[in-house]
Design a protein around this motif. Structure first.
Motif, PDB file in Angstrom:
ATOM      1  N   PHE A 255       3.429   0.884   2.854  1.00  6.90           N
ATOM      2  CA  PHE A 255       3.164  -0.174   3.817  1.00  6.90           C
ATOM      3  C   PHE A 255       3.123  -1.527   3.108  1.00  6.90           C
ATOM      4  CE2 PHE A 255       2.269   1.931   7.742  1.00  6.90           C
ATOM      5  CZ  PHE A 255       1.748   3.173   7.409  1.00  6.90           C
TER       6      PHE A 255
ATOM      7  N   GLN B   9       0.563   5.379   1.180  1.00  3.65           N
ATOM      8  CA  GLN B   9      -0.264   6.338   1.904  1.00  3.65           C
ATOM      9  C   GLN B   9       0.262   7.747   1.710  1.00  3.65           C
ATOM     10  OE1 GLN B   9      -0.401   6.099   6.264  1.00  3.65           O
ATOM     11  NE2 GLN B   9      -2.550   6.698   6.234  1.00  3.65           N
TER      12      GLN B   9
ATOM     13  N   TYR C 141       0.846  -1.187   0.000  1.00  8.28           N
ATOM     14  CA  TYR C 141       0.000   0.000   0.000  1.00  8.28           C
ATOM     15  C   TYR C 141       0.885   1.243   0.000  1.00  8.28           C
ATOM     16  CZ  TYR C 141      -4.228  -2.628   1.382  1.00  8.28           C
ATOM     17  OH  TYR C 141      -5.299  -3.482   1.429  1.00  8.28           O
TER      18      TYR C 141
ATOM     19  N   PHE D 243      -0.128  -5.196   9.257  1.00  8.16           N
ATOM     20  CA  PHE D 243       0.712  -4.216   8.575  1.00  8.16           C
ATOM     21  C   PHE D 243       2.080  -4.092   9.219  1.00  8.16           C
ATOM     22  CE2 PHE D 243      -1.920  -1.828   5.509  1.00  8.16           C
ATOM     23  CZ  PHE D 243      -3.145  -2.418   5.747  1.00  8.16           C
ATOM     24  N   GLY D 244       3.065  -3.819   8.380  1.00  8.14           N
ATOM     25  CA  GLY D 244       4.370  -3.423   8.872  1.00  8.14           C
ATOM     26  C   GLY D 244       4.327  -1.966   9.316  1.00  8.14           C
ATOM     27  N   GLN D 245       5.459  -1.495   9.791  1.00  7.44           N
ATOM     28  CA  GLN D 245       5.515  -0.132  10.296  1.00  7.44           C
ATOM     29  C   GLN D 245       5.695   0.902   9.202  1.00  7.44           C
ATOM     30  OE1 GLN D 245       8.485  -0.780  13.594  1.00  7.44           O
ATOM     31  NE2 GLN D 245       6.795   0.056  14.797  1.00  7.44           N
TER      32      GLN D 245
END
Lengths: 114, 117
Positions: free
Chosen positions: A91, A37, A35, A105-107
């Motif tokens: 992400f 953002q 993703y 999700f990862g950071q």
């Protein structure tokens, strides 16, 4: 479990350079998502893999973006050449199964292209 | 096509107030899944709840509750007795039947919640 691991956490690069973002999904998960953002566009799905196979890459903005998943424990998202408008938080997320289970999700990787 | 609308861009409340975050979705599928995620200031996205389209029971988890109403295509999220730690961006998301819509999960624009002490 360590969760989804992304690297690097922050990346600053010059316009025109190649950028590679990395992701290690949660062990045992068979779906992986990338993703992006931004303030303007919110969370956008770029591509997702199921069992290491890209299922839908219709969200990849341009040919400058490419993603690979050579095995179940590793994926990369590459931007070449990078442009300032690619600046965003990227992400990676993983999930198990095909029943629209929740994604973990990862950071995120904060990418800045100057 | 699927769509998720979170009309509230920002909400500001005082601690201990109740607050409801709205989510309206659009889909042509009869089988679909709805989610809420929380994104605290640290940036990661944290899963809160998943609900499938055949389960309209409301759910309560501590101070959190969710109201799913298919008749109005809404999946609203209420925080009771809000706390400063609830300050975050909250995302509603929709995923359609994998047999028709694939595995895509579409996120709303998010609602930024400020809880003041």
């Amino acid at each position: 479990d360590a969760g989804v691991i992304q690297s690097p956490r922050h990346e600053v690069t010059e316009m025109g350079q190649e950028v590679t973002l990395r992701c290690k999904p949660i062990s045992g998960h068979n779906s992986l998502f990338w993703y992006r953002q931004t303030m303007m566009r919110g969370l956008e799905l770029l591509i997702y893999f199921n069992n290491n196979v890209p299922i839908d890459d219709s969200g990849m903005p341009e040919d400058r973006f490419s993603a690979k998943m050579p095995n179940a424990s590793f994926s990369t998202l590459k931007i070449q050449p990078s442009e300032p408008r690619d600046s965003a938080v990227y992400f990676c997320a993983s999930s198990f199964g095909q029943l629209n289970t929740e994604a973990f999700f990862g950071q995120g990787t904060r990418l800045t292209v100057v | 096509a699927q769509k998720v609308t979170q009309a509230q861009t920002e909400i500001s409340v005082v601690e201990k107030e109740d607050v409801t975050l709205d989510c309206v979705y659009e889909t042509r599928d009869t089988t679909y899944y709805l989610f809420w995620y929380k994104q605290p200031p640290s940036g990661e996205l944290v899963f809160l709840i998943r609900r499938n389209s055949f389960d309209e029971q409301n759910e309560i988890s501590g101070r959190y509750s969710w109201n799913f109403q298919k008749s109005t295509s809404s999946f609203n999220f209420t925080i009771t007795a809000s706390q400063v730690v609830d300050s975050a961006v909250y995302f509603c998301a929709l995923s359609e039947d994998p047999n028709t819509g694939g595995f895509k999960t579409i996120f709303g624009a998010g609602t930024r919640l400020f809880v003041k002490a």
